[in-house]
Every structure is written in structure tokens, then in C-alpha cells.
Design a protein around this motif. Structure first.
Motif, PDB file in Angstrom:
ATOM      1  N   ARG A 143       0.838  -1.192   0.000  1.00 29.53           N
ATOM      2  CA  ARG A 143       0.000   0.000   0.000  1.00 29.53           C
ATOM      3  C   ARG A 143       0.872   1.240   0.000  1.00 29.53           C
ATOM      4  NH1 ARG A 143      -4.721  -0.455   4.427  1.00 29.53           N
ATOM      5  NH2 ARG A 143      -4.943   1.701   3.748  1.00 29.53           N
ATOM      6  N   LYS A 144       0.375   2.288  -0.652  1.00 30.63           N
ATOM      7  CA  LYS A 144       1.166   3.508  -0.779  1.00 30.63           C
ATOM      8  C   LYS A 144       0.660   4.628   0.120  1.00 30.63           C
ATOM      9  CE  LYS A 144       2.667   2.509  -5.491  1.00 30.63           C
ATOM     10  NZ  LYS A 144       2.773   2.996  -6.878  1.00 30.63           N
ATOM     11  N   VAL A 145      -0.539   4.512   0.648  1.00 32.00           N
ATOM     12  CA  VAL A 145      -1.088   5.544   1.521  1.00 32.00           C
ATOM     13  C   VAL A 145      -1.631   4.897   2.786  1.00 32.00           C
ATOM     14  CG1 VAL A 145      -1.675   7.119  -0.357  1.00 32.00           C
ATOM     15  CG2 VAL A 145      -3.330   5.401   0.371  1.00 32.00           C
ATOM     16  N   MET A 146      -1.809   5.707   3.824  1.00 30.46           N
ATOM     17  CA  MET A 146      -2.317   5.202   5.089  1.00 30.46           C
ATOM     18  C   MET A 146      -3.801   5.520   5.275  1.00 30.46           C
ATOM     19  SD  MET A 146       0.810   5.879   7.752  1.00 30.46           S
ATOM     20  CE  MET A 146       0.917   7.655   7.473  1.00 30.46           C
ATOM     21  N   LYS A 147      -4.477   5.791   4.178  1.00 32.26           N
ATOM     22  CA  LYS A 147      -5.891   6.120   4.236  1.00 32.26           C
ATOM     23  C   LYS A 147      -6.696   4.882   4.630  1.00 32.26           C
ATOM     24  CE  LYS A 147      -9.603   8.174   1.488  1.00 32.26           C
ATOM     25  NZ  LYS A 147      -9.997   8.718   0.166  1.00 32.26           N
ATOM     26  N   LYS A 148      -7.606   5.064   5.584  1.00 28.67           N
ATOM     27  CA  LYS A 148      -8.436   3.966   6.052  1.00 28.67           C
ATOM     28  C   LYS A 148      -9.761   3.944   5.298  1.00 28.67           C
ATOM     29  CE  LYS A 148      -6.519   4.315  10.729  1.00 28.67           C
ATOM     30  NZ  LYS A 148      -6.843   4.521  12.171  1.00 28.67           N
ATOM     31  N   SER A 149     -10.492   2.850   5.466  1.00 32.61           N
ATOM     32  CA  SER A 149     -11.813   2.740   4.862  1.00 32.61           C
ATOM     33  C   SER A 149     -12.769   3.737   5.503  1.00 32.61           C
ATOM     34  CB  SER A 149     -12.346   1.317   5.043  1.00 32.61           C
ATOM     35  OG  SER A 149     -13.698   1.231   4.693  1.00 32.61           O
ATOM     36  N   GLN A 150     -13.742   4.212   4.728  1.00 33.52           N
ATOM     37  CA  GLN A 150     -14.730   5.145   5.259  1.00 33.52           C
ATOM     38  C   GLN A 150     -15.612   4.501   6.322  1.00 33.52           C
ATOM     39  OE1 GLN A 150     -16.896   6.736   1.938  1.00 33.52           O
ATOM     40  NE2 GLN A 150     -15.178   7.963   1.210  1.00 33.52           N
ATOM     41  N   ASN A 151     -15.794   3.200   6.232  1.00 31.25           N
ATOM     42  CA  ASN A 151     -16.607   2.474   7.206  1.00 31.25           C
ATOM     43  C   ASN A 151     -15.772   1.330   7.769  1.00 31.25           C
ATOM     44  OD1 ASN A 151     -18.504   0.982   8.654  1.00 31.25           O
ATOM     45  ND2 ASN A 151     -20.138   1.355   7.185  1.00 31.25           N
ATOM     46  N   GLU A 152     -15.058   1.619   8.856  1.00 31.45           N
ATOM     47  CA  GLU A 152     -14.134   0.635   9.418  1.00 31.45           C
ATOM     48  C   GLU A 152     -14.857  -0.582   9.989  1.00 31.45           C
ATOM     49  OE1 GLU A 152     -10.557   1.805  11.622  1.00 31.45           O
ATOM     50  OE2 GLU A 152     -11.205   3.883  11.342  1.00 31.45           O
ATOM     51  N   ILE A 153     -16.048  -0.375  10.547  1.00 30.77           N
ATOM     52  CA  ILE A 153     -16.784  -1.510  11.118  1.00 30.77           C
ATOM     53  C   ILE A 153     -17.157  -2.506  10.032  1.00 30.77           C
ATOM     54  CG2 ILE A 153     -18.904  -2.192  12.298  1.00 30.77           C
ATOM     55  CD1 ILE A 153     -18.830   0.369  13.854  1.00 30.77           C
ATOM     56  N   LEU A 154     -17.688  -1.998   8.925  1.00 27.90           N
ATOM     57  CA  LEU A 154     -18.029  -2.874   7.803  1.00 27.90           C
ATOM     58  C   LEU A 154     -16.773  -3.523   7.237  1.00 27.90           C
ATOM     59  CD1 LEU A 154     -20.038  -3.986   5.715  1.00 27.90           C
ATOM     60  CD2 LEU A 154     -19.665  -1.897   4.382  1.00 27.90           C
ATOM     61  N   GLU A 155     -15.709  -2.747   7.126  1.00 29.95           N
ATOM     62  CA  GLU A 155     -14.440  -3.270   6.600  1.00 29.95           C
ATOM     63  C   GLU A 155     -13.947  -4.431   7.447  1.00 29.95           C
ATOM     64  OE1 GLU A 155     -10.847  -2.528   3.999  1.00 29.95           O
ATOM     65  OE2 GLU A 155     -12.902  -1.820   3.952  1.00 29.95           O
ATOM     66  N   ASN A 156     -13.948  -4.263   8.758  1.00 28.45           N
ATOM     67  CA  ASN A 156     -13.478  -5.322   9.649  1.00 28.45           C
ATOM     68  C   ASN A 156     -14.396  -6.538   9.613  1.00 28.45           C
ATOM     69  OD1 ASN A 156     -11.277  -3.817  10.527  1.00 28.45           O
ATOM     70  ND2 ASN A 156     -12.445  -2.850  12.170  1.00 28.45           N
ATOM     71  N   ALA A 157     -15.697  -6.294   9.465  1.00 26.87           N
ATOM     72  CA  ALA A 157     -16.646  -7.408   9.404  1.00 26.87           C
ATOM     73  C   ALA A 157     -16.394  -8.269   8.179  1.00 26.87           C
ATOM     74  CB  ALA A 157     -18.076  -6.862   9.387  1.00 26.87           C
ATOM     75  N   VAL A 158     -16.273  -7.625   7.021  1.00 28.21           N
ATOM     76  CA  VAL A 158     -16.066  -8.366   5.767  1.00 28.21           C
ATOM     77  C   VAL A 158     -14.729  -9.090   5.786  1.00 28.21           C
ATOM     78  CG1 VAL A 158     -15.845  -8.161   3.270  1.00 28.21           C
ATOM     79  CG2 VAL A 158     -17.522  -6.763   4.477  1.00 28.21           C
ATOM     80  N   TYR A 159     -13.689  -8.413   6.282  1.00 30.99           N
ATOM     81  CA  TYR A 159     -12.361  -9.030   6.275  1.00 30.99           C
ATOM     82  C   TYR A 159     -12.290 -10.201   7.261  1.00 30.99           C
ATOM     83  CZ  TYR A 159      -7.295  -9.449   6.097  1.00 30.99           C
ATOM     84  OH  TYR A 159      -6.009  -9.917   5.929  1.00 30.99           O
ATOM     85  N   THR A 160     -12.942 -10.055   8.427  1.00 29.65           N
ATOM     86  CA  THR A 160     -12.981 -11.167   9.388  1.00 29.65           C
ATOM     87  C   THR A 160     -13.694 -12.375   8.801  1.00 29.65           C
ATOM     88  OG1 THR A 160     -12.988  -9.615  11.262  1.00 29.65           O
ATOM     89  CG2 THR A 160     -13.764 -11.854  11.691  1.00 29.65           C
ATOM     90  N   TRP A 161     -14.835 -12.119   8.152  1.00 31.91           N
ATOM     91  CA  TRP A 161     -15.580 -13.205   7.492  1.00 31.91           C
ATOM     92  C   TRP A 161     -14.728 -13.863   6.411  1.00 31.91           C
ATOM     93  CZ3 TRP A 161     -17.059 -13.705   2.340  1.00 31.91           C
ATOM     94  CH2 TRP A 161     -17.966 -14.739   2.067  1.00 31.91           C
ATOM     95  N   PHE A 162     -14.010 -13.045   5.627  1.00 34.99           N
ATOM     96  CA  PHE A 162     -13.156 -13.563   4.561  1.00 34.99           C
ATOM     97  C   PHE A 162     -12.073 -14.483   5.116  1.00 34.99           C
ATOM     98  CE2 PHE A 162      -9.043 -12.873   2.380  1.00 34.99           C
ATOM     99  CZ  PHE A 162      -9.317 -13.505   1.180  1.00 34.99           C
ATOM    100  N   LEU A 163     -11.407 -14.056   6.192  1.00 36.76           N
ATOM    101  CA  LEU A 163     -10.345 -14.873   6.782  1.00 36.76           C
ATOM    102  C   LEU A 163     -10.905 -16.172   7.353  1.00 36.76           C
ATOM    103  CD1 LEU A 163      -8.176 -12.182   8.646  1.00 36.76           C
ATOM    104  CD2 LEU A 163      -7.699 -13.308   6.468  1.00 36.76           C
ATOM    105  N   GLN A 164     -12.086 -16.111   7.957  1.00 31.75           N
ATOM    106  CA  GLN A 164     -12.703 -17.325   8.512  1.00 31.75           C
ATOM    107  C   GLN A 164     -13.000 -18.340   7.412  1.00 31.75           C
ATOM    108  OE1 GLN A 164     -16.100 -15.745  10.583  1.00 31.75           O
ATOM    109  NE2 GLN A 164     -15.021 -15.553  12.528  1.00 31.75           N
ATOM    110  N   LYS A 165     -13.559 -17.866   6.313  1.00 29.94           N
ATOM    111  CA  LYS A 165     -13.899 -18.772   5.216  1.00 29.94           C
ATOM    112  C   LYS A 165     -12.654 -19.342   4.552  1.00 29.94           C
ATOM    113  CE  LYS A 165     -18.279 -18.486   5.715  1.00 29.94           C
ATOM    114  NZ  LYS A 165     -19.018 -19.651   6.226  1.00 29.94           N
TER     115      LYS A 165
END
Length: 458
Positions: A67-89
Motif C-alpha cells: 500500500r502507498k497511503v495510510m488512508k483507512k476505509s470510510q466504514n471501518e466496522i463494515l471493513e473489519n466485518a467483511v475481512y474477518t468473514w473472509f479470513l474465517q472462510k
């Protein structure tokens, strides 16, 4: 003096620069090595604490250091939810495609009461994969060769033939067969950057043949022909399936099956369509020259009112109408339905994928093939409008649990599919409602509160 090209360094290079500065390297030398200005090196040095903190957090959550920037997602809760689900699957070995990830993001957004304008677009997916270092594995494919000269010649010949006979495009049809591995999950999956491979289950080789047929104007689509191996599949017993079924020991097309379909499905269905639209005229069916198709002389019927014309060899990829994204779209929609069915499997099961293979049968394949989501929703909306006048406000009753709703709907479905009055569209509507209840039941089975997964990482 020419203007220096702007260079944006990835985070891993910035970390190297910070370490080099701590080791005594000069800013001018580092600027020369990385092709940036000395002011860029100064900015990196000034923000070294924030860069190191952000990079460490990425490493903990398996993010991408490219990654080239430290910009975070506009919706961190949704981002963490989707990424957690992705890692579990992925930890369970389940293949995850881009569209499936987007659909799960929409599902989480709705459950979290998110912004209704969120669409989980291709741009969102690309940024999500970039933020977490997700990429695709196991890319496979092959190219088809085509005789372009022969195709061009046939186009001129066909145009002249259609003009001479004055065919109505409503009565010009095309049919084509395709093989379908109806239990096969995607052979490629999104994976984090730390995964060197994407291990999975043995690829299912359960195969059927599907034949698609429609007219040139798209106003008449005939029932699909499905060819399986079993003469009388157990799952079809006392069930009204929404397509035409035939069997062959290798689940391939042969002359007898095609001739039976032509006489008992194609001709009657076309005549019924002509009666419905109030038009008459000669009918033309375009086919490829596969050896499993009977000769034109055998198929031409009723004093030329039903005529068959064959495409030249090796022109399927550029001339066969059904091969111009129609069959591909059918398979994509089927795969989407198959993955949705996988999502309804209980997460509490250890061998989710194996359970999925065991419970999915040929009857499920039939239902998943015939209608798109849009057609089902449109029909549901039409029925809802018809029932609006009869809707009245009554006493509030106790709402059944998701598990109770699923059990009741499953019983209803098994009963209704065995009734003579059952209709394919109604069956699919009931199936989708049952699947919705299954998904909500699975969500409620999770003992850990879903919000516990969404704590910001940094």
C-alpha cells in the motif's frame, strides 16, 4: 531542466528508508536510490512514528505492505466485518470470488444498518483487495480457434437465405449444448498475500449437459434440456421439475435424445408460441454440425415449415449465437446460485463443504438453472401488488424463530414440489424464502456477538 516524475513509494519502501535513516544514511543518498526528492525523505522521517505504527497494524491483520497511503476505509466496522468473514472462510478452505465478497459486504451493511447508498461496486472491491493484500490464485483458461473466412462466407449465405424465404426473426431459433459441472465450486479464490497456495477439496466431476434454445428476437425461450446419467434420479421421484430431462450413460447428447427433444419439445413449443402471439410462418433452427445432431433431411418437417440449417465447422466461437455470452451468462448465474446455497450451510458444521456436496442433488441443479434473481423478484413484486388490496392490519402475533421458519418452509417446499398444480416460478419463490430463513437461522446460531469482531485494529 525536465520536471521529475512524481513517485509514490509503497509503505514497505518507506519502512526501509526509516531504518536506513536510523542507521545513519543521508537523505540525499536515499533520495537518489529511491528516485524521489529530498523533501519526500524529510516527510517520511517526520512521519516515521505514524508509518511504523500503521505498518505494524497491517502485519498483525495480514494486510498488504505494498500500500502507498495510510488512508483507512470510510466504514471501518463494515471493513473489519467483511475481512474477518473472509479470513474465517479461507481458513476453512472455502473458495471466495469477488462477486461473493461483494454480496457478503452488502449483507453485512444491511445488518449493521449502514448507508443505503453503499453498492459494493467493482471499485470498492478493488480498493478492499488492495488494502488487505488480497489477490486471485489458480488462473486457468484456454483459447478457441475459429475459421474466420468460413464464418464470413456463411454470414453472407445465411443473409441471402433469410431474405429469400422472408423469415420472421421471431421464428428463427438457435440451440446449443454445453457441459456443466454442476457441483464444482470455483477453482480460484481470493487469498491474503501470505497464502502461497489455496488448498481445497477434490474437484467435483459430477457433470450434466444442458441445451439452451431461444429465438433471434429473444421473445421465446424454450425450456432447458438437461441430460444426466441416471434414468430415474431418486430426487425426481413424485416431483415436477421445471425443465426437460433425458439420460445417457455419460450424460452426453446423442441423436436419439436430440430427435426426441426436437419432436416432443421444440416443435410443440414453437407452435404454442405462434398461437400465443397470433402469427404464422416458417421456422428455422440453426445448429452447429456436431455428429450428435441428426441430418437436416431427418429434421426438416411439415413440408418445409420447420427447417434446420447447420453452421460450418470451427466457427462456434464467432458465429454460434448461444456462444456469444449467453451460455457463459447462464453458467455464471448458476455458479452464483450455487455459492449462495453454500452460504446457507450451517457454519457450525466442521465439514461445511463436504456436507454441501452431500446435500446438493440434481433437483437443486434444475431449480438453480432456470430463473435469474431479477425474474424471481419481478414475479414476487407482481404478486405482492395483487395482494395489497387484501392486506389489513390485525393483531400482533408471536414471530416464529428463524429455525422454526426454516423447518416449516422446508416441509412446505417438499410438499408443494410434489403437487400437480405446482409452478416453476412458485417453487423458486418458495425455495428462495426457505434459503433466506436458513441464512438467518445460521446467523443466530453464532454464539459470539457479531459486533465483537468489528473492533478497530488501530
Amino acid at each position: 531542466m525536465s520536471k521529475r516524475k512524481r513517485v509514490v513509494l509503497p509503505l514497505n519502501d518507506k519502512v526501509k528508508i526509516i531504518k536506513s535513516i536510523k542507521n545513519g544514511e543521508s537523505g540525499s543518498k536515499l533520495a537518489q536510490i529511491y528516485g524521489v526528492g529530498t523533501s519526500t525523505i524529510s516527510d517520511i522521517k517526520k512521519n516515521s512514528d505514524a508509518i511504523m505504527k500503521f505498518t505494524c497494524a497491517l502485519e498483525k491483520e495480514d494486510g498488504s505492505s505494498q500500500r502507498k497511503v495510510m488512508k483507512k476505509s470510510q466504514n471501518e466496522i463494515l471493513e473489519n466485518a467483511v475481512y474477518t468473514w473472509f479470513l474465517q472462510k479461507r481458513a476453512c478452505g472455502q473458495p471466495i470470488s469477488g462477486p461473493l465478497l461483494c454480496e457478503k459486504a452488502l449483507d453485512f451493511n444491511q445488518k449493521l444498518g449502514g448507508d443505503n447508498s453503499f453498492k459494493a461496486s467493482c471499485g470498492w472491491l478493488a480498493r478492499f483487495k488492495s488494502r488487505h493484500g488480497i489477490r486471485e490464485l489458480e488462473i486457468q483458461g484456454k483459447k478457441l480457434s475459429a475459421n474466420v473466412a468460413s464464418a464470413n462466407s456463411f454470414v453472407d449465405e445465411l443473409k441471402e437465405f433469410l431474405d429469400e424465404k422472408e423469415y420472421d426473426f421471431d421464428f428463427v431459433y438457435n440451440a446449443d449444448e454445453t457441459g456443466l459441472n454442476w457441483k464444482a465450486l470455483p477453482s480460484r479464490s481470493l487469498a491474503s498475500h501470505r497464502e502461497n497456495a489455496a488448498p481445497g477439496h477434490k474437484v467435483s466431476k459430477d457433470r450434466v449437459t444442458v441445451m439452451v434454445c431461444a429465438n433471434a428476437n429473444g421473445t421465446h425461450r424454450l425450456p432447458l434440456l438437461l441430460i444426466g446419467k441416471s434414468k430415474n434420479p431418486r430426487c425426481f421421484k413424485n416431483v415436477k421439475i421445471p425443465l426437460t430431462y433425458a439420460n445417457q450413460k455419460k450424460a452426453w447428447m446423442n441423436t436419439d435424445i436430440f430427435l426426441t427433444w426436437y419432436e416432443n419439445t421444440f416443435i410443440p413449443e414453437v407452435k404454442k408460441f405462434q398461437k400465443d402471439v397470433g402469427k404464422e410462418g416458417d421456422v428455422l433452427l440453426l445448429l452447429d454440425n456436431a455428429p450428435t445432431h441428426p441430418s437436416a433431411e431427418t429434421l426438416n418437417r411439415e413440408n418445409g415449415k420447420f427447417t434446420v440449417k447447420f453452421l460450418p465447422p470451427n466457427v462456434t466461437s464467432i458465429l454460434q449465437p448461444m456462444d456469444q455470452s449467453i451460455i457463459e451468462t447462464l453458467k455464471r448465474l448458476y455458479r452464483k446460485q450455487l455459492l449462495r446455497r453454500l452460504l446457507t450451510t450451517k457454519d457450525s458444521e466442521i465439514e461445511t463443504t463436504l456436507k454441501f456436496f452431500k446435500e446438493t442433488n440434481l433437483k437443486d441443479c434444475c431449480y438453480m438453472l432456470i430463473l435469474t434473481d431479477e425474474e424471481i423478484i419481478e414475479d414476487l413484486n407482481n404478486n405482492e401488488r395483487e395482494d395489497e388490496e387484501d392486506t389489513e392490519t390485525g393483531e400482533v402475533c408471536q414471530v416464529p424463530s428463524h429455525a422454526e421458519a426454516f423447518e416449516a418452509l422446508d416441509i412446505d417446499f417438499k410438499w408443494f414440489e410434489r403437487q400437480d398444480v405446482s409452478d416453476p416460478i412458485q417453487l423458486l419463490q418458495l425455495k428462495r424464502i426457505r434459503d433466506l430463513a436458513a441464512m438467518k437461522r445460521n446467523d443466530s446460531l453464532r454464539q459470539r456477538p457479531i459486533t465483537s469482531y468489528f473492533q478497530p485494529k488501530f
